[in-house]
Design an enzyme around this catalytic site. Structure first.
Site, mmCIF file in Angstrom:
data_model
loop_
_atom_site.group_PDB
_atom_site.id
_atom_site.type_symbol
_atom_site.label_atom_id
_atom_site.label_comp_id
_atom_site.label_asym_id
_atom_site.label_seq_id
_atom_site.Cartn_x
_atom_site.Cartn_y
_atom_site.Cartn_z
ATOM 1 N N ILE A 39 -43.799 21.792 9.329
ATOM 2 C CA ILE A 39 -43.841 21.004 10.469
ATOM 3 C C ILE A 39 -43.207 19.748 10.118
ATOM 4 O O ILE A 39 -43.395 19.199 8.795
ATOM 5 C CB ILE A 39 -45.627 20.495 10.659
ATOM 6 N N ASP A 40 -42.347 18.950 10.948
ATOM 7 C CA ASP A 40 -41.600 17.936 10.339
ATOM 8 C C ASP A 40 -42.501 16.456 10.855
ATOM 9 O O ASP A 40 -43.556 16.485 11.450
ATOM 10 C CB ASP A 40 -40.480 17.935 11.384
ATOM 11 N N SER A 41 -41.976 15.403 10.362
ATOM 12 C CA SER A 41 -42.596 14.213 10.421
ATOM 13 C C SER A 41 -43.005 13.702 11.764
ATOM 14 O O SER A 41 -43.905 13.071 12.205
ATOM 15 C CB SER A 41 -41.966 13.057 9.505
#
Length: 82
Positions: A39-41
């Site tokens: 999961i990216d920021s």
């Protein structure tokens, strides 16, 4: 009304699924948001906002960086509801 850790986990899994398309079954307590779930920021911030709405808690930006695993998030939400 405070929810059990299992209910929080299930709700969080639904939020992650809606944001990323990941299967809810893959969102387990010991999974890392970045390493295991990839999961990216930006997605993480959306997940945090949706979790705040769903669980009726406030997750300060300063705390988001400490939420490295699903367990961290479930524990934070559980404590914030108490």
């Amino acid at each position: 009304m405070a929810q059990s850790e299992q209910e929080i986990l299930e709700g969080l899994a639904e939020i992650v699924n809606e944001e990323t398309g990941l299967d809810t079954a893959s969102v387990e307590m010991d999974k890392s948001f970045t390493e295991d779930l990839d999961i990216d920021s930006l997605s993480m911030m959306t997940i945090v906002v949706n979790a705040e709405e769903k669980f009726g808690v406030r997750i300060p930006d300063s705390e988001v960086k400490n939420l490295k695993t699903v367990r961290d998030a479930v524990t934070f939400i559980n404590n914030a509801q108490s």
